[in-house]
Design a protein around this motif. Structure first.
Motif, PDB file in Angstrom:
ATOM      1  N   TYR A 120      36.515  23.376  63.103  1.00 19.61           N
ATOM      2  CA  TYR A 120      37.810  23.997  62.764  1.00 19.61           C
ATOM      3  C   TYR A 120      37.638  25.378  62.136  1.00 19.61           C
ATOM      4  CZ  TYR A 120      42.286  24.825  60.418  1.00 19.61           C
ATOM      5  OH  TYR A 120      43.462  25.385  59.980  1.00 19.61           O
ATOM      6  N   GLU A 121      38.185  26.355  62.822  1.00 17.81           N
ATOM      7  CA  GLU A 121      38.246  27.731  62.305  1.00 17.81           C
ATOM      8  C   GLU A 121      39.695  27.977  61.889  1.00 17.81           C
ATOM      9  OE1 GLU A 121      35.940  29.940  61.924  1.00 17.81           O
ATOM     10  OE2 GLU A 121      34.350  29.703  63.412  1.00 17.81           O
ATOM     11  N   PRO A 122      39.984  28.062  60.598  1.00 21.95           N
ATOM     12  CA  PRO A 122      41.378  28.250  60.172  1.00 21.95           C
ATOM     13  C   PRO A 122      41.942  29.570  60.694  1.00 21.95           C
ATOM     14  CG  PRO A 122      39.959  27.670  58.317  1.00 21.95           C
ATOM     15  CD  PRO A 122      39.065  27.984  59.465  1.00 21.95           C
ATOM     16  N   PRO A 123      43.266  29.632  60.915  1.00 22.38           N
ATOM     17  CA  PRO A 123      43.878  30.887  61.361  1.00 22.38           C
ATOM     18  C   PRO A 123      43.566  32.019  60.384  1.00 22.38           C
ATOM     19  CG  PRO A 123      45.478  29.085  61.369  1.00 22.38           C
ATOM     20  CD  PRO A 123      44.244  28.557  60.730  1.00 22.38           C
ATOM     21  N   GLU A 124      43.485  33.229  60.890  1.00 20.61           N
ATOM     22  CA  GLU A 124      43.093  34.392  60.070  1.00 20.61           C
ATOM     23  C   GLU A 124      43.999  34.603  58.856  1.00 20.61           C
ATOM     24  OE1 GLU A 124      42.575  38.110  62.086  1.00 20.61           O
ATOM     25  OE2 GLU A 124      41.110  37.251  63.458  1.00 20.61           O
ATOM     26  N   ASN A 125      45.292  34.366  59.039  1.00 22.69           N
ATOM     27  CA  ASN A 125      46.235  34.638  57.946  1.00 22.69           C
ATOM     28  C   ASN A 125      46.453  33.422  57.038  1.00 22.69           C
ATOM     29  OD1 ASN A 125      47.372  33.247  60.015  1.00 22.69           O
ATOM     30  ND2 ASN A 125      49.294  34.390  60.090  1.00 22.69           N
ATOM     31  N   SER A 126      45.545  32.419  57.144  1.00 26.87           N
ATOM     32  CA  SER A 126      45.688  31.218  56.315  1.00 26.87           C
ATOM     33  C   SER A 126      44.729  31.283  55.123  1.00 26.87           C
ATOM     34  CB  SER A 126      45.385  29.969  57.138  1.00 26.87           C
ATOM     35  OG  SER A 126      43.993  29.879  57.384  1.00 26.87           O
ATOM     36  N   LYS A 127      44.909  30.360  54.205  1.00 24.17           N
ATOM     37  CA  LYS A 127      44.035  30.306  53.027  1.00 24.17           C
ATOM     38  C   LYS A 127      43.091  29.127  53.204  1.00 24.17           C
ATOM     39  CE  LYS A 127      44.452  29.839  48.005  1.00 24.17           C
ATOM     40  NZ  LYS A 127      44.270  31.044  47.275  1.00 24.17           N
ATOM     41  N   LEU A 128      41.780  29.392  53.240  1.00 22.29           N
ATOM     42  CA  LEU A 128      40.796  28.322  53.417  1.00 22.29           C
ATOM     43  C   LEU A 128      40.730  27.470  52.152  1.00 22.29           C
ATOM     44  CD1 LEU A 128      38.420  26.934  54.943  1.00 22.29           C
ATOM     45  CD2 LEU A 128      36.911  28.563  53.826  1.00 22.29           C
ATOM     46  N   LYS A 129      40.967  26.185  52.322  1.00 23.85           N
ATOM     47  CA  LYS A 129      40.884  25.257  51.194  1.00 23.85           C
ATOM     48  C   LYS A 129      39.546  24.528  51.303  1.00 23.85           C
ATOM     49  CE  LYS A 129      44.657  22.737  50.998  1.00 23.85           C
ATOM     50  NZ  LYS A 129      45.592  21.830  51.683  1.00 23.85           N
ATOM     51  N   SER A 130      38.775  24.515  50.223  1.00 20.72           N
ATOM     52  CA  SER A 130      37.462  23.865  50.270  1.00 20.72           C
ATOM     53  C   SER A 130      37.060  23.324  48.907  1.00 20.72           C
ATOM     54  CB  SER A 130      36.407  24.880  50.733  1.00 20.72           C
ATOM     55  OG  SER A 130      35.124  24.297  50.674  1.00 20.72           O
ATOM     56  N   ASP A 131      36.493  22.118  48.920  1.00 21.65           N
ATOM     57  CA  ASP A 131      35.893  21.561  47.709  1.00 21.65           C
ATOM     58  C   ASP A 131      34.373  21.410  47.871  1.00 21.65           C
ATOM     59  OD1 ASP A 131      37.987  21.452  45.987  1.00 21.65           O
ATOM     60  OD2 ASP A 131      38.420  19.328  46.221  1.00 21.65           O
ATOM     61  N   LEU A 132      33.817  22.032  48.903  1.00 25.39           N
ATOM     62  CA  LEU A 132      32.373  21.906  49.132  1.00 25.39           C
ATOM     63  C   LEU A 132      31.593  22.474  47.942  1.00 25.39           C
ATOM     64  CD1 LEU A 132      32.011  22.803  52.922  1.00 25.39           C
ATOM     65  CD2 LEU A 132      31.998  20.541  51.857  1.00 25.39           C
ATOM     66  N   GLU A 133      30.585  21.735  47.520  1.00 28.68           N
ATOM     67  CA  GLU A 133      29.672  22.084  46.410  1.00 28.68           C
ATOM     68  C   GLU A 133      30.355  22.079  45.030  1.00 28.68           C
ATOM     69  OE1 GLU A 133      27.274  25.546  47.179  1.00 28.68           O
ATOM     70  OE2 GLU A 133      26.594  24.799  49.130  1.00 28.68           O
ATOM     71  N   ARG A 134      31.617  21.645  44.959  1.00 29.59           N
ATOM     72  CA  ARG A 134      32.349  21.729  43.688  1.00 29.59           C
ATOM     73  C   ARG A 134      32.262  20.459  42.844  1.00 29.59           C
ATOM     74  NH1 ARG A 134      38.163  22.907  43.690  1.00 29.59           N
ATOM     75  NH2 ARG A 134      37.778  23.554  41.545  1.00 29.59           N
ATOM     76  N   TRP A 135      31.864  19.325  43.437  1.00 29.62           N
ATOM     77  CA  TRP A 135      32.007  18.062  42.713  1.00 29.62           C
ATOM     78  C   TRP A 135      31.136  17.920  41.464  1.00 29.62           C
ATOM     79  CZ3 TRP A 135      35.904  15.096  42.137  1.00 29.62           C
ATOM     80  CH2 TRP A 135      36.913  15.101  43.122  1.00 29.62           C
ATOM     81  N   PRO A 136      29.914  18.450  41.411  1.00 36.65           N
ATOM     82  CA  PRO A 136      29.176  18.355  40.133  1.00 36.65           C
ATOM     83  C   PRO A 136      29.957  19.026  38.997  1.00 36.65           C
ATOM     84  CG  PRO A 136      27.684  18.931  41.910  1.00 36.65           C
ATOM     85  CD  PRO A 136      29.068  19.000  42.480  1.00 36.65           C
ATOM     86  N   HIS A 137      30.517  20.196  39.296  1.00 34.77           N
ATOM     87  CA  HIS A 137      31.298  20.937  38.298  1.00 34.77           C
ATOM     88  C   HIS A 137      32.595  20.190  37.957  1.00 34.77           C
ATOM     89  CE1 HIS A 137      33.684  24.056  36.393  1.00 34.77           C
ATOM     90  NE2 HIS A 137      34.571  23.953  37.361  1.00 34.77           N
ATOM     91  N   LEU A 138      33.300  19.685  38.993  1.00 34.46           N
ATOM     92  CA  LEU A 138      34.570  18.978  38.760  1.00 34.46           C
ATOM     93  C   LEU A 138      34.358  17.724  37.913  1.00 34.46           C
ATOM     94  CD1 LEU A 138      36.393  19.195  42.238  1.00 34.46           C
ATOM     95  CD2 LEU A 138      37.063  20.317  40.111  1.00 34.46           C
ATOM     96  N   MET A 139      33.300  16.973  38.223  1.00 32.53           N
ATOM     97  CA  MET A 139      33.029  15.749  37.454  1.00 32.53           C
ATOM     98  C   MET A 139      32.750  16.081  35.986  1.00 32.53           C
ATOM     99  SD  MET A 139      30.763  13.275  39.935  1.00 32.53           S
ATOM    100  CE  MET A 139      31.456  12.526  41.415  1.00 32.53           C
TER     101      MET A 139
END
Length: 333
Positions: A120-139
C-alpha cells in the motif's frame, strides 16, 4: 444540524429516509441503502483510510465498506465545516465472539486482509499513519503515566471506588507492563518493523465484533478509521484480547485464532514473541484509567467503577491464560 440537501447534492442522491444507528446514519436513498458517517478527523487522514480500502479491493479483498465519491470525485462531503463519508450499508450480523466458528472465520479473514494490505502506497495528499518502531516508547510512557494517575487519585479529598481500586491494584498492572517491555526488548520487534515497512502493509487497529459483519457466507470488515502501518502481531494480539476477555481467557479460543490465521498466512517464530508482549501489556487498564482521570469519555462514576472491578476480577483467569500461552507457544520470561 446536518443539512440533508447538502449530502444529497454533493453525493448526487435522493434521501428517502434517514435514521441514526450506533453512531452513524442509515439512509434509504434512490440508489439503495447507504451508511452516512460524520468523521472526527481531517481530510488527509481520511484519504489514507480511503486509499487503504481501495488498495484492499484492488488486491482481491472486496468485503469492506467502500466509500462513494462525491460529484468532485472525492470520498467525502463537507457540510457546515463537518466531514461526512457515504458508504454502502452492509447488512448482516455482528461477529459473535462466544461462537468458536465465528472466531475462526474472523481470524481467517484477518489474515486475508493483512495479505491484501501489502504494497500500500498512500495517496500523495494523505497523511501516513504509522506505529512502526513506536511500541517500546509507548509501553514505557504508558507505564510511567500510571504513577501520575495514581498521584491524581491520592490527591482527591473524596475518593471514589475507582480511585481506591486503582491505587490498590496499580502495582500488579505496572509489573505486567514492565514484563511486556522486557519481552518486547528481547524480541525481534525492530526487525519485524523493518520487514513490515518494506512490505508496505497495514493493520485495521480496531478488529472487533461490531466491525466484523457476517452475512450468509461472507465476512465483511468495516470501519477502518484507525488503520495504520503496524506489525500484524498487534492486530492479532488485540483481536485475541477482545475475544478472550469475553470467554474467561479460555486458551482454546486463542488456539482457534492462531490456527485459523496460520491456515492462510503462517506466523514466523519470532512473531509469537511480539504477540506475547502485546498480550502481557495492560492496555485495557491503562486506557480505562486514562479515560477516567483525563475525562476522555462522559461515563458515570458507577460505570467506571464497575469496569475496573470487572477487570480486576479477571486476574486469575488471565494469569492462567498467560502461563498456558507461554507453554503452548514456547515463550519464556
Amino acid at each position: 444540524m446536518m443539512r440533508e440537501f447538502e449530502i444529497e447534492r454533493q453525493f448526487n442522491i435522493k434521501i428517502e429516509s434517514i435514521r441514526p444507528n450506533k453512531g452513524v446514519y442509515y439512509l434509504k436513498t434512490d440508489k439503495g441503502e447507504r451508511c452516512l458517517k460524520k468523521i472526527n478527523y481531517g481530510i488527509q487522514k481520511l484519504l489514507f483510510v480511503y486509499g487503504a480500502k481501495e488498495h484492499l479491493i484492488s488486491n482481491g479483498f472486496p468485503h469492506v465498506d467502500r466509500y462513494f465519491l462525491n460529484i468532485e470525485e472525492e470520498p467525502f462531503a463537507v457540510v457546515n465545516e463537518d466531514l461526512y463519508t457515504l458508504s454502502e450499508w452492509i447488512n448482516g450480523r455482528e461477529c459473535d465472539f462466544h461462537k468458536q466458528e465465528d472466531v475462526a472465520l474472523a481470524a481467517e479473514k484477518l489474515a486475508y486482509m493483512h495479505l491484501a494490505s501489502k504494497g500500500y502506497e498512500p495517496p500523495e495528499n494523505s497523511k501516513l499513519k504509522s506505529d512502526l518502531e513506536r511500541w517500546p516508547h509507548l509501553m514505557e510512557k504508558r507505564v510511567k503515566s500510571m504513577d501520575k494517575m495514581r498521584d491524581m487519585g491520592r490527591k482527591k479529598g473524596n475518593k471514589s471506588s475507582f480511585d481506591l481500586n486503582y491505587i490498590k491494584s496499580i502495582q500488579f498492572y505496572k509489573d505486567l507492563g514492565k514484563r511486556a517491555m522486557k519481552v518486547l526488548a528481547d524480541s525481534n520487534y525492530m526487525d519485524i518493523c523493518k520487514l513490515t515497512e518494506a512490505e508496505k502493509s497495514f493493520c485495521h487497529h480496531d478488529y472487533t465484533y461490531h466491525n466484523i459483519i457476517i452475512a450468509e457466507n461472507t465476512v465483511n470488515v468495516i470501519d477502518f478509521d484507525y488503520c495504520k502501518r503496524e506489525v500484524r502481531a498487534y492486530d492479532i494480539a488485540n483481536f485475541m484480547i477482545k475475544v478472550l476477555k469475553r470467554v474467561d481467557w479460555n486458551m482454546d479460543y486463542a488456539k482457534i485464532i492462531i490456527d485459523n490465521y496460520n491456515k492462510v498466512d503462517p506466523l514466523r517464530e519470532e512473531e509469537y514473541r511480539v504477540i506475547f508482549a502485546f498480550l502481557l501489556f495492560p492496555q485495557r487498564f491503562w486506557r480505562l484509567s486514562n479515560r477516567y482521570y483525563y475525562n476522555e469519555v462522559s461515563w458515570g462514576q458507577n460505570t467506571f467503577g464497575s469496569k475496573l472491578e470487572d477487570l480486576i476480577k479477571e486476574k486469575e483467569n488471565y494469569l492462567n491464560f498467560i502461563e498456558g500461552f507461554k507453554s503452548c507457544y514456547n515463550q519464556r520470561e
